[in-house]
Design a protein around this motif. Structure first.
Motif, PDB file in Angstrom:
ATOM      1  N   ILE A 125       1.219  -1.387   0.122  1.00  0.00           N
ATOM      2  CA  ILE A 125       0.301  -0.407   0.207  1.00  0.00           C
ATOM      3  C   ILE A 125       0.948   1.039   0.159  1.00  0.00           C
ATOM      4  N   GLY A 126      -0.115   2.576  -1.222  1.00  0.00           N
ATOM      5  CA  GLY A 126       1.523   3.132  -0.962  1.00  0.00           C
ATOM      6  C   GLY A 126       2.645   3.635  -2.192  1.00  0.00           C
ATOM      7  N   GLY A 127       3.493   3.596  -1.787  1.00  0.00           N
ATOM      8  CA  GLY A 127       4.565   4.387  -2.407  1.00  0.00           C
ATOM      9  C   GLY A 127       4.370   4.962  -3.718  1.00  0.00           C
ATOM     10  N   GLU A 128       3.499   5.789  -3.667  1.00  0.00           N
ATOM     11  CA  GLU A 128       2.940   7.178  -4.575  1.00  0.00           C
ATOM     12  C   GLU A 128       4.221   8.382  -5.038  1.00  0.00           C
ATOM     13  N   SER A 129       4.175   7.612  -6.502  1.00  0.00           N
ATOM     14  CA  SER A 129       5.574   8.656  -7.019  1.00  0.00           C
ATOM     15  C   SER A 129       4.286  10.355  -7.538  1.00  0.00           C
ATOM     16  N   THR A 130       5.355  10.723  -6.921  1.00  0.00           N
ATOM     17  CA  THR A 130       5.301  12.964  -7.097  1.00  0.00           C
ATOM     18  C   THR A 130       6.236  13.539  -8.112  1.00  0.00           C
ATOM     19  N   ILE A 131       5.747  13.963  -8.880  1.00  0.00           N
ATOM     20  CA  ILE A 131       6.608  15.295  -9.826  1.00  0.00           C
ATOM     21  C   ILE A 131       6.421  16.672  -9.528  1.00  0.00           C
ATOM     22  N   TYR A 132       8.050  17.588  -9.197  1.00  0.00           N
ATOM     23  CA  TYR A 132       7.732  18.030  -8.937  1.00  0.00           C
ATOM     24  C   TYR A 132       8.060  19.686  -9.737  1.00  0.00           C
ATOM     25  N   ASP A 133       7.827  20.843  -9.803  1.00  0.00           N
ATOM     26  CA  ASP A 133       9.169  21.705 -11.288  1.00  0.00           C
ATOM     27  C   ASP A 133      10.005  22.064  -9.848  1.00  0.00           C
ATOM     28  N   LYS A 134      10.792  23.317 -10.754  1.00  0.00           N
ATOM     29  CA  LYS A 134      12.158  23.042 -10.317  1.00  0.00           C
ATOM     30  C   LYS A 134      11.605  24.442  -8.872  1.00  0.00           C
ATOM     31  N   ASN A 135      10.165  24.394  -8.806  1.00  0.00           N
ATOM     32  CA  ASN A 135      10.241  24.972  -7.191  1.00  0.00           C
ATOM     33  C   ASN A 135       9.008  24.286  -6.456  1.00  0.00           C
ATOM     34  N   LYS A 136       9.236  23.281  -7.094  1.00  0.00           N
ATOM     35  CA  LYS A 136       8.408  22.587  -5.909  1.00  0.00           C
ATOM     36  C   LYS A 136       6.788  22.234  -5.847  1.00  0.00           C
ATOM     37  N   ASN A 137       6.205  22.600  -6.841  1.00  0.00           N
ATOM     38  CA  ASN A 137       5.039  22.913  -7.331  1.00  0.00           C
ATOM     39  C   ASN A 137       5.125  21.247  -7.808  1.00  0.00           C
ATOM     40  N   LYS A 138       3.785  20.778  -7.273  1.00  0.00           N
ATOM     41  CA  LYS A 138       3.261  19.439  -8.069  1.00  0.00           C
ATOM     42  C   LYS A 138       3.185  19.581  -9.010  1.00  0.00           C
ATOM     43  N   LEU A 139       3.612  18.701 -10.062  1.00  0.00           N
ATOM     44  CA  LEU A 139       2.836  18.378 -11.520  1.00  0.00           C
ATOM     45  C   LEU A 139       2.471  16.978 -11.701  1.00  0.00           C
ATOM     46  N   SER A 140       2.298  15.917 -11.169  1.00  0.00           N
ATOM     47  CA  SER A 140       1.902  14.648 -11.613  1.00  0.00           C
ATOM     48  C   SER A 140       2.090  13.418 -10.031  1.00  0.00           C
ATOM     49  N   SER A 141       1.112  12.577  -9.724  1.00  0.00           N
ATOM     50  CA  SER A 141       1.332  11.900  -9.196  1.00  0.00           C
ATOM     51  C   SER A 141       1.159  10.961  -9.622  1.00  0.00           C
ATOM     52  N   PHE A 142       1.299   9.369  -9.566  1.00  0.00           N
ATOM     53  CA  PHE A 142       1.593   8.296 -10.252  1.00  0.00           C
ATOM     54  C   PHE A 142       1.405   7.200  -9.107  1.00  0.00           C
ATOM     55  N   THR A 143       1.212   5.754  -9.081  1.00  0.00           N
ATOM     56  CA  THR A 143       2.060   4.464  -8.016  1.00  0.00           C
ATOM     57  C   THR A 143       1.968   3.799  -9.548  1.00  0.00           C
ATOM     58  N   MET A 144       3.499   3.422  -9.449  1.00  0.00           N
ATOM     59  CA  MET A 144       4.118   2.936 -10.437  1.00  0.00           C
ATOM     60  C   MET A 144       4.233   0.503  -9.631  1.00  0.00           C
ATOM     61  N   LYS A 145       3.125   0.487 -10.601  1.00  0.00           N
ATOM     62  CA  LYS A 145       2.786  -0.754  -9.295  1.00  0.00           C
ATOM     63  C   LYS A 145       3.187  -2.031 -10.592  1.00  0.00           C
ATOM     64  N   SER A 146       3.361  -2.625 -11.939  1.00  0.00           N
ATOM     65  CA  SER A 146       3.459  -3.030 -12.965  1.00  0.00           C
ATOM     66  C   SER A 146       4.565  -3.429 -13.506  1.00  0.00           C
ATOM     67  N   PRO A 147       5.730  -4.350 -13.363  1.00  0.00           N
ATOM     68  CA  PRO A 147       7.156  -4.347 -14.312  1.00  0.00           C
ATOM     69  C   PRO A 147       7.136  -4.538 -15.553  1.00  0.00           C
ATOM     70  N   PHE A 148       7.664  -3.483 -15.833  1.00  0.00           N
ATOM     71  CA  PHE A 148       8.441  -2.401 -16.573  1.00  0.00           C
ATOM     72  C   PHE A 148       7.430  -1.595 -17.080  1.00  0.00           C
ATOM     73  N   GLU A 149       6.980  -0.891 -16.100  1.00  0.00           N
ATOM     74  CA  GLU A 149       6.021   0.531 -16.456  1.00  0.00           C
ATOM     75  C   GLU A 149       7.971   1.633 -16.525  1.00  0.00           C
ATOM     76  N   MET A 150       7.757   2.747 -16.806  1.00  0.00           N
ATOM     77  CA  MET A 150       8.991   3.334 -16.493  1.00  0.00           C
ATOM     78  C   MET A 150       8.766   4.796 -16.665  1.00  0.00           C
ATOM     79  N   VAL A 151       9.573   5.688 -16.009  1.00  0.00           N
ATOM     80  CA  VAL A 151       9.481   6.560 -15.975  1.00  0.00           C
ATOM     81  C   VAL A 151      11.240   7.347 -16.696  1.00  0.00           C
ATOM     82  N   ILE A 152      10.325   8.276 -17.175  1.00  0.00           N
ATOM     83  CA  ILE A 152      12.119   9.291 -18.002  1.00  0.00           C
ATOM     84  C   ILE A 152      11.775  10.595 -17.069  1.00  0.00           C
ATOM     85  N   LEU A 153      13.228  11.231 -16.840  1.00  0.00           N
ATOM     86  CA  LEU A 153      12.871  12.442 -15.748  1.00  0.00           C
ATOM     87  C   LEU A 153      14.145  13.208 -16.239  1.00  0.00           C
ATOM     88  N   ASN A 154      14.132  14.813 -16.299  1.00  0.00           N
ATOM     89  CA  ASN A 154      14.998  16.063 -16.715  1.00  0.00           C
ATOM     90  C   ASN A 154      14.721  16.114 -15.437  1.00  0.00           C
TER      91      ASN A 154
END
Length: 257
Positions: free
Chosen positions: A196-225
């Motif tokens: 339960i839990g383990g939600e991933s969250t992406i923020y901008d440079k000012n730490k404003n929330k951009l997106s949240s998601f939970t990676m659950k399946s093998p080979f789901e991939m996130v790439i970020l700058n």
């Protein structure tokens, strides 16, 4: 159209590998991150192996052989890992394994475990040389070199296992919202068991929330700058109180030398 991480309700069509790469590059250029469904990331990985058979089971099972992280500043025993360092050349595109070396981050990027040379066991030879991980390296090299064509790459590769038991909460990012101090980060889900839990969250440079998601399946991939974004992952807890909770991830970072 490929599924954008910010809108899971877009119409879905099976894309070609080239369409996936174009989508990734477009998302990273304009939003600084991209989410890939398992079928998309696997299609690209298979393309880079020339459709050779993939030893998926042995790759995933190698997370059962990680070592306890002895460097946790909070005294936690919830993280296991292995670590290897590589490099790639922008001209040849070749990725090579470097001599084993400690992992180091400054306190600026890791306020919990920074300013310490952390010595971890290397990723096992049969895994770091496997067709799956070699393909991920080559795919990442090609994407990031197109985005940033000057200068060769320093690559750090981490196998992580986070565990939650009746004695401890599992913390994937105990340092909180952070950047890794690199150019690009690849995060690949390997296994998620009894979580339960383990939600991933992406923020901008000012730490404003951009997106949240939970990676659950093998080979789901996130790439970020990493230069443009912050990220963090919430704690995991046991769904079934009788069993251990496990979250396994492969994290690869690319930095200019």
């Amino acid at each position: 159209m490929l599924t954008d991480i910010t809108n899971y309700n877009l119409p879905y069509q099976d894309p070609t590998s080239e369409n996936i790469k174009k989508f990734i590059l477009n998302q990273i250029k304009h939003k600084h991150f991209v989410y890939l469904k398992p079928e998309h990331s696997l299609e690209l990985i298979k393309k880079y192996t020339n459709n050779k058979p993939l030893e998926v089971d042995s790759f995933i099972n190698s997370w059962n052989e990680l070592e306890l992280d002895q460097y946790m500043g909070d005294g936690g025993k919830y993280r296991k890992r292995r670590y290897s360092t590589l490099s790639s050349d922008v001209t040849s595109g070749k990725v090579k394994l470097e001599d084993h070396q400690p992992h180091f981050q400054t306190k600026h990027y890791n306020n919990l475990n920074g300013n310490i040379a952390r010595h971890y066991e290397p990723i096992k030879s049969e895994i770091i040389k496997s067709e799956i991980i070699k393909s991920i390296f080559c795919l990442s090299h090609d994407l990031f070199t197109e985005l940033s064509p000057k200068g060769n790459w320093h690559i750090e590769t981490h196998q992580f296992r986070i565990e939650a038991t009746d004695n401890q909460v599992g913390k994937p990012t105990p340092e909180g919202i952070h950047r890794d101090g690199v150019d690009y980060v690849v995060m690949l889900c390997i296994t998620r068991i009894n979580c339960i839990g383990g939600e991933s969250t992406i923020y901008d440079k000012n730490k404003n929330k951009l997106s949240s998601f939970t990676m659950k399946s093998p080979f789901e991939m996130v790439i970020l700058n990493d230069k443009e974004l912050f990220h963090g992952v919430g704690s995991i807890f046991r769904k079934n109180k009788e069993k251990k909770s496990i979250r396994d991830m492969l994290v690869i970072t690319f930095s200019k030398k």
